[in-house]
Write an enzyme that holds these catalytic residues in place. Structure first.
Site, mmCIF file in Angstrom:
data_model
loop_
_atom_site.group_PDB
_atom_site.id
_atom_site.type_symbol
_atom_site.label_atom_id
_atom_site.label_comp_id
_atom_site.label_asym_id
_atom_site.label_seq_id
_atom_site.Cartn_x
_atom_site.Cartn_y
_atom_site.Cartn_z
ATOM 1 N N GLY A 187 -25.269 -24.000 10.471
ATOM 2 C CA GLY A 187 -24.430 -24.838 9.623
ATOM 3 C C GLY A 187 -24.698 -24.664 8.140
ATOM 4 O O GLY A 187 -23.782 -24.797 7.311
ATOM 5 N N ILE A 238 -3.430 -6.500 -9.317
ATOM 6 C CA ILE A 238 -4.071 -5.519 -10.181
ATOM 7 C C ILE A 238 -5.463 -5.988 -10.601
ATOM 8 O O ILE A 238 -5.614 -7.013 -11.290
ATOM 9 C CB ILE A 238 -3.213 -5.249 -11.439
ATOM 10 C CG1 ILE A 238 -1.796 -4.828 -11.023
ATOM 11 C CG2 ILE A 238 -3.872 -4.208 -12.319
ATOM 12 C CD1 ILE A 238 -1.736 -3.637 -10.080
ATOM 13 N N ILE A 278 -26.648 -16.792 11.775
ATOM 14 C CA ILE A 278 -28.108 -16.939 11.761
ATOM 15 C C ILE A 278 -28.520 -18.158 10.940
ATOM 16 O O ILE A 278 -29.457 -18.884 11.299
ATOM 17 C CB ILE A 278 -28.756 -15.650 11.213
ATOM 18 C CG1 ILE A 278 -28.568 -14.504 12.239
ATOM 19 C CG2 ILE A 278 -30.238 -15.863 10.914
ATOM 20 C CD1 ILE A 278 -29.012 -13.151 11.750
ATOM 21 N N SER A 317 0.806 -1.221 0.000
ATOM 22 C CA SER A 317 0.000 0.000 0.000
ATOM 23 C C SER A 317 0.840 1.273 0.000
ATOM 24 O O SER A 317 0.306 2.371 -0.157
ATOM 25 C CB SER A 317 -0.925 0.013 1.229
ATOM 26 O OG SER A 317 -1.886 -1.011 1.152
ATOM 27 N N GLU A 366 -7.625 -0.885 -2.302
ATOM 28 C CA GLU A 366 -7.691 0.582 -2.204
ATOM 29 C C GLU A 366 -7.157 1.094 -0.874
ATOM 30 O O GLU A 366 -7.618 2.122 -0.357
ATOM 31 C CB GLU A 366 -9.126 1.074 -2.409
ATOM 32 C CG GLU A 366 -9.662 0.871 -3.804
ATOM 33 C CD GLU A 366 -8.813 1.550 -4.863
ATOM 34 O OE1 GLU A 366 -8.974 2.755 -5.074
ATOM 35 O OE2 GLU A 366 -7.975 0.867 -5.470
#
Length: 384
Positions: A342, A157, A339, A132, A365
């Site tokens: 499995g 990229i 929620i 970065s 980014e």
């Protein structure tokens, strides 16, 4: 202060939602995800309907709309399907640099085909040894007569293997101190001799959005391919990141909303121990927390987009929007899995893929940590 979208913006949302519901089918998404294949036909259709490049001027194939409008489209795409949404919405990645800083000839030549769905773009910033940190580059562009000769390698990229051209950040003045004052942005067409793109496969998520390592070996391009002024590329790139981080935040919000929608429906319909899953208070609290996080991220993203459109660009705010939205996308998708129990771990259900896709929002980014560095430096007065 008005928190309502305009009628036109609501119409855009509905049009995108209707398109995505018709084109972003679960079967197509699962197939392309497994094959790690870009959805070319869907992307082309989205362009034909004007959903890509809406923020381009009309003379370059767009609709002259704002960053908020573009963010609304990305959010809706990713809400319907995280993988397809990211792939389609990033088909013109980094072309904003040409829009903001390019010549009229460059805008006409490169932006129109993107909006028409004829070409795909890519931005080449990240390097293998620097990640970065774009203040230091190993990719150099040497000026000779009427051309630049480029050597170096870029990695991770987006669109690397399918782009028609790259916007490459290069060191054009190796003597500059600090070094980022000697960087330039240059357009490099993929078909030029010496350009090589190698696919990076087996990714955790966003498998429909191809990632590559792109190398340049004595690649010759004309001087007219320089974007803006020489040795100003670093600053143009930072300006682009302020815009692109809003887009990534919108993708994250859409992905979180999509996972929430599915978890909410599951909680309403699935029965366990003779009761609906949603009747258990612990599930209700999960859903409430998820909704709070999504709404907070959405408001932060919309505010950043509105300030950008008004000309009051706030780097701290765009970094906040990306950092927070990326984090809540991961958290909401994680809770959606819980929620489902499995079943959420099984690829047959969308939340499994949404969860894998969500992590990228904290990475590309600029990582979450990079965003915090930007925010802190502005808070402490270290950065204008």
């Amino acid at each position: 202060m008005d928190f309502e979208l305009t009628d036109e913006q609501r119409d855009i949302q509905k049009a995108v939602r209707d398109f995505a519901k018709g084109e972003f089918t679960r079967e197509i998404a699962q197939e392309l995800d497994q094959k790690e294949e870009f959805p070319r036909d869907i992307s082309r259709k989205a362009c034909e309907l004007g959903f890509v490049g809406v923020h381009f001027d009309e003379k370059y194939g767009g609709q002259g709309l704002g960053i908020l409008d573009n963010a609304l489209i990305m959010e809706e795409f990713c809400r319907n399907d995280s993988g397809l949404g990211v792939a389609v919405s990033l088909s013109g990645f980094a072309s904003e640099i040409i829009l903001r800083c390019g010549t009229e000839e460059q805008k006409d030549r490169y932006l129109k085909p993107i909006a028409q769905g004829k070409t795909i773009s890519a931005g080449c910033f990240t390097e293998p040894d620097h990640g970065s940190d774009i203040t230091r580059l190993e990719t150099h562009a040497f000026k000779s007569d009427e051309e630049y000769i480029i050597n170096g390698t870029k990695t991770l990229i987006t669109n690397g293997t399918i782009a028609s051209f790259y916007i490459v950040l290069c060191q054009t003045n190796p003597e500059a101190i600090p070094s980022h004052r000697g960087q330039s942005l240059i357009i490099v067409e993929k078909d030029r001799e010496g350009v090589d793109a190698t696919k990076i496969g087996n990714k955790m998520g966003i498998r429909m959005s191809p990632t590559a390592e792109v190398s340049f070996s004595n690649v010759r391009v004309p001087l007219k391919n320089l974007i803006g002024k020489e040795n100003k590329g670093f600053y143009y790139t930072l300006e682009f990141f302020n815009e692109s981080r809003i887009s990534i935040a919108a993708q994250a919000v859409g992905t979180a909303q999509g996972a929430f929608d599915r978890a909410l429906n599951y909680a309403r319909e699935r029965k366990q121990f003779g009761r609906r899953v949603g009747d258990f208070q612990i599930i209700q609290h999960k859903l409430a927390d998820m909704a709070i996080k999504i709404e907070t991220a959405r408001l932060l993203t919309y505010k950043a987009a509105c300030k950008f459109d008004s000309g009051k660009i706030d780097p701290a705010l765009t970094s906040m929007a990306k950092a927070y939205s990326g984090r809540i996308a991961v958290e909401v998708c994680d809770e959606a899995i819980q929620i489902y129990g499995g079943w959420g771990f099984i690829g047959e259900y969308d939340v499994e893929r949404f969860y894998r896709d969500s992590k990228i929002f904290e990475l590309y980014e600029g990582t979450r940590e990079i965003q915090k560095n930007t925010i802190a430096s502005i808070l402490l007065g270290k950065r204008a």
